[in-house]
Write an enzyme that holds these catalytic residues in place. Structure first.
Site, PDB file in Angstrom:
ATOM      1  CG  ASP A  45       1.818 -40.527  26.504  1.00 48.64           C
ATOM      2  OD1 ASP A  45       0.984 -40.418  27.422  1.00 48.64           O
ATOM      3  OD2 ASP A  45       2.288 -41.611  26.137  1.00 48.64           O
ATOM      4  CB  SER A  46       1.657 -38.656  31.235  1.00 51.72           C
ATOM      5  OG  SER A  46       1.594 -40.076  31.151  1.00 51.72           O
ATOM      6  N   GLY A  47       4.368 -39.750  29.681  1.00 46.68           N
ATOM      7  CA  GLY A  47       5.579 -40.492  29.996  1.00 46.68           C
ATOM      8  C   GLY A  47       5.261 -41.816  30.666  1.00 46.68           C
ATOM      9  N   GLY A  48       4.024 -41.986  31.078  1.00 49.40           N
ATOM     10  CA  GLY A  48       3.628 -43.232  31.733  1.00 49.40           C
ATOM     11  C   GLY A  48       3.874 -44.446  30.856  1.00 49.40           C
ATOM     12  CG  PHE A  49       3.030 -46.397  26.458  1.00 50.90           C
ATOM     13  CD1 PHE A  49       2.210 -47.494  26.661  1.00 50.90           C
ATOM     14  CD2 PHE A  49       3.927 -46.435  25.397  1.00 50.90           C
ATOM     15  CE1 PHE A  49       2.276 -48.600  25.829  1.00 50.90           C
ATOM     16  CE2 PHE A  49       3.995 -47.545  24.557  1.00 50.90           C
ATOM     17  CZ  PHE A  49       3.161 -48.623  24.777  1.00 50.90           C
TER      18      PHE A  49
ATOM     19  CG  ASP B  74      -1.293 -43.825  32.387  1.00 54.76           C
ATOM     20  OD1 ASP B  74      -0.202 -43.315  32.043  1.00 54.76           O
ATOM     21  OD2 ASP B  74      -1.987 -44.510  31.627  1.00 54.76           O
TER      22      ASP B  74
ATOM     23  CD  GLN C 211      -4.036 -47.728  32.137  1.00 53.26           C
ATOM     24  OE1 GLN C 211      -4.196 -48.903  31.793  1.00 53.26           O
ATOM     25  NE2 GLN C 211      -3.296 -46.878  31.423  1.00 53.26           N
TER      26      GLN C 211
ATOM     27  N   GLY D 262      -4.089 -48.468  28.390  1.00 52.65           N
ATOM     28  CA  GLY D 262      -3.926 -49.896  28.633  1.00 52.65           C
ATOM     29  C   GLY D 262      -4.314 -50.753  27.446  1.00 52.65           C
TER      30      GLY D 262
ATOM     31  CG  ASP E  74      -1.560 -41.736  19.979  1.00 51.41           C
ATOM     32  OD1 ASP E  74      -2.364 -42.221  20.797  1.00 51.41           O
ATOM     33  OD2 ASP E  74      -0.344 -41.985  20.009  1.00 51.41           O
TER      34      ASP E  74
ATOM     35  CB  CYS F 101      -3.769 -41.954  -2.010  1.00 53.55           C
ATOM     36  SG  CYS F 101      -3.039 -40.935  -0.729  1.00 53.55           S
TER      37      CYS F 101
ATOM     38  CB  CYS G  43      -0.605 -38.308  -0.128  1.00 51.84           C
ATOM     39  SG  CYS G  43       0.383 -39.672  -0.747  1.00 51.84           S
TER      40      CYS G  43
ATOM     41  CB  CYS H 231      -0.533 -41.368  -4.230  1.00 48.99           C
ATOM     42  SG  CYS H 231      -0.337 -42.660  -2.990  1.00 48.99           S
TER      43      CYS H 231
ATOM     44  CG  HIS I  79       0.619 -43.433   1.107  1.00 50.80           C
ATOM     45  ND1 HIS I  79      -0.423 -43.102   0.263  1.00 50.80           N
ATOM     46  CD2 HIS I  79       0.315 -44.646   1.620  1.00 50.80           C
ATOM     47  CE1 HIS I  79      -1.300 -44.090   0.252  1.00 50.80           C
ATOM     48  NE2 HIS I  79      -0.873 -45.042   1.066  1.00 50.80           N
TER      49      HIS I  79
END
Length: 376
Positions: free
Chosen positions: A94-98, A148, A191, A218, A268, A306, A308, A311, A337
């Site tokens: 991620d860019s760091g914008g968030f 962004d 956005q 956004g 994500d 499941c 995994c 489980c 899980h």
RNA sequence: GCGGUCGUGGUGAAGUUGGUUAACACACUAGGUUGUGGUCCUAGCAUUGCGCGGGUUCGAGUCCCGUCGAUCGCC
């Protein structure tokens, strides 16, 4: 770049959902997919082996966090983030914008970039489109994001419009600063809040710049679900069919299914791992909180459907005990899980798409899960 | 045996010159968490009940008497 490409293999006749293979310098993965978040070059509690075993396609890491610690130069010195964490699969940063939006104090947005205070020690920091791309070039993920402005919801039309224009200028600046176009795919981020014309405008302008992938940003910033789905609708019809579409920060079961139905390829979210650390589990019958007293003597598996590690090997009673005692193994098993649960969901979704019955599949899953307004 | 101190929920403890709803924290119970601060948030949680039994008072966890228990000191 020739080693990054989305190959669409099938489009569901019932829904229009897509199935495909995303080729990256670190391998090819199937979409639609869910990407576990590994903020600090680690999916919390999981080893690289664990990550592979759950069938994860791409994992995410964070520019902002790695920039602060250990610093992008250390990561570069290690030979890139994959070598640093010894995980040789596709990655995305991620860019760091968030992060500037979500966890920094005293944020001031200017044309040049953003000044804000570190969440670690409060010192003044500055991040710009160029700086973000430079850091991401050093970290070395296969997919990187434009810097962004993630605006809050709700925001006024006027504010959103100005912000979109700036985000577009920033996207161009990031593109110009990008020095690893041969092996890092830079995504543009759409956005525009809840405004149809702004979403359209932002998407169309980014498409003109010809990015190898597009993100829908956004979302998941406090809006209701109907609004989020509307934002996706407003955006996705303007994105090219042959490029990956990434819905950022979305990871609730119904949101993923609704996204896939609308043509999203990548998701994500911190949700599965964050809630796992506090005892909330996604199961085929709905969400349960393993901390509840009712599970103290329940010796059945978390989710019998499941496959995994958690489980297959452990009981609810044991997990209940571990989480109550604050034992790290609880975080690991429940993270495994929840991640495996979402990854299995996308695996099943791909089958349903290939069988042209995705809408039926979506209804079946939501019915069984006990869908409600929250959506898990 | 004598003298002192103390006895409030599962725990640690606040409770001012006696005055409405017994603070706070932990634990516990039930929820939440959407481009990850191993967090944080919300709500509930002492059978008018403050070791037990009497008394004074319009009113006592707060004062008095007795009793039981804990603890310290001295023989």
């Amino acid at each position: 770049m020739e080693n990054f490409k989305l190959e669409i293999t099938h489009i569901c006749k019932q829904s229009g959902a897509r199935c495909g293979i995303l080729h990256t310098p670190h391998g090819s993965v199937q979409v639609p997919m869910f990407m576990p978040v590994g903020t600090l070059a680690t999916v919390k509690y999981l080893s690289p082996d664990d990550i592979k075993k759950i069938g994860s396609g791409v994992i995410l890491s964070n520019t902002y966090h790695l920039w602060l610690r250990p610093g992008e130069d250390i990561v570069a010195k290690a030979g890139g983030v994959q070598n640093f964490m010894n995980y040789q699969g596709p990655m995305l940063t991620d860019s760091g914008g968030f992060q500037v939006f979500s966890l920094a104090d005293s944020r001031k947005i200017k044309e040049e970039g953003v000044t804000f205070k570190s969440h670690l020690d409060g010192r003044a920091l500055f991040l710009s489109p160029e700086k973000s791309i430079q850091i991401q070039n050093k970290i070395g993920a296969d997919m990187i994001m434009s810097f962004d402005e993630c605006i809050p919801y709700p925001a006024t039309y006027e504010y959103t419009k100005n912000s979109v224009e700036r985000t577009l200028r920033w996207a161009k600046r990031g593109q110009d600063a990008h020095e690893r176009k041969h092996d890092q795919a830079l995504f543009g981020i759409v956005q525009g809040g809840d405004f149809e014309d702004l979403r359209k405008h932002c998407a169309q302008e980014l498409v003109k710049m010809d990015f190898p992938g597009y993100s829908i940003g956004g979302t998941s910033v406090g809006e209701d679900k109907a609004t989020m789905y509307r934002m996706v609708d407003y955006t996705i019809k303007y994105l090219p069919e042959d490029k990956p579409r990434y819905l950022m920060g979305v990871g609730a079961v119904n949101d993923i299914l609704e996204g896939i139905a609308r043509g999203v390829d990548m998701f994500d979210c911190v949700l599965p791992t964050r809630i796992a650390r506090h005892g909330s589990c996604m199961t085929s019958k709905g969400r349960i909180n393993i901390k509840k007293a009712a599970y103290k003597d329940d010796f059945s598996p978390l989710d019998p459907n499941c496959d995994c590690e958690c489980c297959k090997n452990h009981t609810k009673a044991y997990l209940n005990h571990l989480i109550r005692c604050n034992e790290g193994l609880a975080g690991r098993l429940l993270s495994i899980h929840n991640l495996r649960f979402l990854i299995q969901l996308t695996e099943k979704a791909r089958i349903a798409i290939n069988e042209d019955r995705f809408l039926d599949f979506k209804d079946e899953i939501l019915e069984e899960y006990g869908f409600d307004e929250r959506g898990f």
